[in-house]
Design a protein around this motif. Structure first.
Motif, mmCIF file in Angstrom:
data_model
loop_
_atom_site.group_PDB
_atom_site.id
_atom_site.type_symbol
_atom_site.label_atom_id
_atom_site.label_comp_id
_atom_site.label_asym_id
_atom_site.label_seq_id
_atom_site.Cartn_x
_atom_site.Cartn_y
_atom_site.Cartn_z
ATOM 1 N N UNK A 128 0.877 -1.343 0.165
ATOM 2 C CA UNK A 128 0.116 0.035 0.078
ATOM 3 C C UNK A 128 0.881 1.223 0.283
ATOM 4 N N UNK A 129 2.091 1.274 -0.692
ATOM 5 C CA UNK A 129 2.888 2.458 -0.536
ATOM 6 C C UNK A 129 2.421 3.509 -1.650
ATOM 7 N N UNK A 130 2.284 4.653 -1.151
ATOM 8 C CA UNK A 130 1.923 5.741 -1.892
ATOM 9 C C UNK A 130 1.835 7.261 -1.598
ATOM 10 N N UNK A 131 1.333 7.896 -2.230
ATOM 11 C CA UNK A 131 1.295 9.468 -1.843
ATOM 12 C C UNK A 131 -0.069 9.909 -2.202
ATOM 13 N N UNK A 145 -0.867 8.489 -5.846
ATOM 14 C CA UNK A 145 0.239 8.291 -6.634
ATOM 15 C C UNK A 145 1.072 6.728 -6.011
ATOM 16 N N UNK A 146 1.485 5.980 -6.576
ATOM 17 C CA UNK A 146 2.229 4.735 -6.003
ATOM 18 C C UNK A 146 3.625 5.060 -6.111
ATOM 19 N N UNK A 147 4.153 4.879 -4.882
ATOM 20 C CA UNK A 147 5.689 5.137 -4.587
ATOM 21 C C UNK A 147 6.505 3.986 -4.389
ATOM 22 N N UNK A 148 7.647 4.269 -4.206
ATOM 23 C CA UNK A 148 8.337 2.945 -3.371
ATOM 24 C C UNK A 148 8.285 2.662 -2.132
ATOM 25 N N UNK A 149 8.773 1.637 -1.639
ATOM 26 C CA UNK A 149 8.388 1.054 -0.195
ATOM 27 C C UNK A 149 8.633 1.935 0.826
ATOM 28 N N UNK A 156 7.610 19.794 0.353
ATOM 29 C CA UNK A 156 7.463 20.623 -0.842
ATOM 30 C C UNK A 156 8.656 21.533 -0.886
ATOM 31 N N UNK A 157 9.085 21.262 -2.190
ATOM 32 C CA UNK A 157 10.222 22.352 -2.687
ATOM 33 C C UNK A 157 10.010 23.594 -3.140
ATOM 34 N N UNK A 158 10.840 24.400 -3.331
ATOM 35 C CA UNK A 158 10.514 25.939 -3.855
ATOM 36 C C UNK A 158 9.447 25.954 -5.208
ATOM 37 N N UNK A 159 9.915 25.124 -6.095
ATOM 38 C CA UNK A 159 9.033 25.121 -7.336
ATOM 39 C C UNK A 159 7.987 24.350 -7.083
ATOM 40 N N UNK A 160 7.609 23.887 -5.901
ATOM 41 C CA UNK A 160 6.148 23.065 -5.675
ATOM 42 C C UNK A 160 6.314 21.524 -5.838
ATOM 43 N N UNK A 161 7.523 21.090 -6.503
ATOM 44 C CA UNK A 161 7.476 19.794 -6.571
ATOM 45 C C UNK A 161 7.537 19.037 -5.124
ATOM 46 N N UNK A 162 7.202 17.706 -5.215
ATOM 47 C CA UNK A 162 7.091 17.006 -3.781
ATOM 48 C C UNK A 162 8.388 15.921 -3.644
ATOM 49 N N UNK A 163 8.968 16.043 -2.627
ATOM 50 C CA UNK A 163 10.023 15.229 -2.586
ATOM 51 C C UNK A 163 9.635 14.041 -1.466
ATOM 52 N N UNK A 164 9.895 12.984 -1.697
ATOM 53 C CA UNK A 164 9.222 12.005 -0.754
ATOM 54 C C UNK A 164 10.583 10.916 -0.573
ATOM 55 N N UNK A 165 11.149 10.949 0.640
ATOM 56 C CA UNK A 165 11.833 9.749 1.123
ATOM 57 C C UNK A 165 11.662 8.293 1.017
ATOM 58 N N UNK A 166 12.254 7.744 0.390
ATOM 59 C CA UNK A 166 11.711 6.178 0.042
ATOM 60 C C UNK A 166 12.684 5.418 1.067
ATOM 61 N N UNK A 167 11.946 4.940 2.477
ATOM 62 C CA UNK A 167 12.651 4.523 3.366
ATOM 63 C C UNK A 167 13.287 3.166 3.049
ATOM 64 N N UNK A 168 12.575 2.331 2.123
ATOM 65 C CA UNK A 168 13.207 0.900 1.931
ATOM 66 C C UNK A 168 13.525 0.738 0.610
ATOM 67 N N UNK A 169 13.871 2.188 0.088
ATOM 68 C CA UNK A 169 14.426 2.186 -1.418
ATOM 69 C C UNK A 169 15.824 3.002 -1.492
ATOM 70 N N UNK A 170 16.305 3.441 -0.199
ATOM 71 C CA UNK A 170 17.476 4.267 -0.469
ATOM 72 C C UNK A 170 17.418 5.346 -1.696
ATOM 73 N N UNK A 171 16.396 5.984 -1.468
ATOM 74 C CA UNK A 171 16.383 7.222 -2.521
ATOM 75 C C UNK A 171 15.265 8.032 -2.247
ATOM 76 N N UNK A 173 11.902 10.060 -4.296
ATOM 77 C CA UNK A 173 11.401 10.311 -5.418
ATOM 78 C C UNK A 173 10.760 11.828 -5.545
ATOM 79 N N UNK A 174 10.673 12.209 -6.490
ATOM 80 C CA UNK A 174 10.511 13.781 -6.907
ATOM 81 C C UNK A 174 9.020 13.714 -7.679
ATOM 82 N N UNK A 175 8.078 14.374 -7.212
ATOM 83 C CA UNK A 175 6.746 14.285 -8.026
ATOM 84 C C UNK A 175 6.498 15.863 -8.430
ATOM 85 N N UNK A 176 5.995 15.666 -10.044
ATOM 86 C CA UNK A 176 5.644 17.070 -10.239
ATOM 87 C C UNK A 176 4.125 17.409 -9.732
#
Length: 348
Positions: A128-131, A145-149, A156-171, A173-176
């Motif tokens: 059930x991983x998502x945003x 939105x389906x995301x990593x685990x 929320x970044x200055x340009x409005x994009x959403x940064x999501x830390x993916x705990x079990x993915x070591x990354x 993810x940035x969403x428009x």
């Protein structure tokens, strides 16, 4: 606040149902146009208390976790992680409403204008991983939105994009924010929990829990400039309103560390309560408020000298905190207590 300033935001009608903060210098009869995106601390910040005062406890849900405050200070949003509910709380009337999301809600971030609430979702078995994206004016789900685990605290970044830390993915993810699709990925050490931006929006930091490192990311080109070691198990981050200091909570060793954001040298290391989770900074930049899950309290640190100046009891198993943009109130979610503790952080 958990968003960075968008300095190019147009003066447009805002979809948030509550009005923006009033500007005392606006001509009589004119609607105020002060942008709701202005970060706390840039316009006559109030003087923060060294010992905040508990003024209320709001009973809410079954296990409140993530929390955010609207730009106009009138609404708090709470993720109930023992349900599929995201609660909307009117600060003045305490009236509650909720939006149901597809999976367990964990952590929250607001768009700079307050029109959208982003909710990270995952189940205990990592499904059930998502945003979830919620329209705060209509109080309805826009998209999931389906995301990593195991997506943790979004930002929320200055340009409005959403940064999501993916705990079990070591990354990360940035969403428009317009198409609500993935726009980029950044690899970081295992495993990211938290993201913050400097007030100028040029640099992002991620707290990488299992590797005990912080990543320094250039926002323009999305490249990791540096990974530096901190105390064991960094959980949450905050940056002072002037952008000079980065504050880190180290969950497994009961410490808070303060670093220079420019060269990342350590300025202070402070012992706090047990299992420090989240941290927020007063709008005047004087104090850090640290939520200690294991000792059911809040440590208040003077960021000038790096000393604990007070300890305040809150509810059972506190998890996350959020300060109102006007700097007057701090909200702490008490997971097992099923409450939100409200603290007065100024003389007002």
């Amino acid at each position: 606040m958990r968003f960075a300033l968008n300095r190019e935001e147009p003066e447009a009608a805002r979809p948030n149902p509550a009005p923006a903060q009033t500007d005392p210098e606006a001509p009589a009869g004119e609607e105020p146009t002060a942008p709701a995106t202005e970060p706390a601390g840039t316009r006559d910040p109030v003087v923060s208390l060294a010992k905040p005062v508990v003024v209320d406890r709001i009973e809410l849900g079954r296990e409140p976790e993530g929390v955010a405050v609207s730009p106009d200070n009138r609404t708090i949003y709470v993720a109930d992680q023992d349900s599929t509910d995201v609660h909307f709380v009117d600060v003045e009337s305490k009236q509650l409403s909720k939006v149901t999301v597809p999976n367990t809600p964990r952590f929250l971030a607001l768009s700079a204008d307050g029109s959208r609430l982003y909710v990270s979702l995952f189940e205990d078995n990592f499904t059930g991983n998502g945003l979830a994206v919620i329209d705060t004016a209509k109080r309805e789900l826009v998209k999931t939105i389906r995301t990593g685990p195991r997506p943790f605290e979004p930002a929320v970044a200055p340009d409005g994009r959403v940064w999501v830390p993916i705990h079990n993915g070591a990354r990360v993810e940035i969403y428009d924010d317009k198409s609500l699709t993935e726009a980029a990925r950044i690899s970081v050490p295992p495993n990211p929990h938290w993201i913050v931006f400097t007030p100028d929006g040029k640099t992002a930091f991620t707290a990488n829990h299992e590797s005990s490192q912080i990543s320094v990311v250039n926002v323009d080109d999305l490249l990791v400039r540096k990974n530096f070691k901190v105390g064991r198990s960094p959980h949450a981050l905050a940056v002072t309103p002037d952008g000079s200091k980065l504050v880190v909570t180290n969950y497994d060793v009961d410490t808070l560390e303060v670093y220079d954001t420019g060269d990342q040298r350590q300025l202070h290391k402070v012992r706090v309560g047990k299992e420090p989770q989240a941290v927020m900074i007063s709008t005047d930049g004087r104090h850090a408020y640290v939520v200690n899950e294991g000792s059911d309290d809040l440590s208040v640190i003077d960021l000038g000298n790096g000393k604990v100046v007070s300890t305040v009891k809150v509810g059972d198993s506190p998890r996350v905190n959020a300060i109102s943009p006007d700097g007057l109130r701090l909200y702490v979610t008490d997971g097992r207590g099923k409450t939100v503790t409200v603290l007065r952080t100024t003389e007002k």
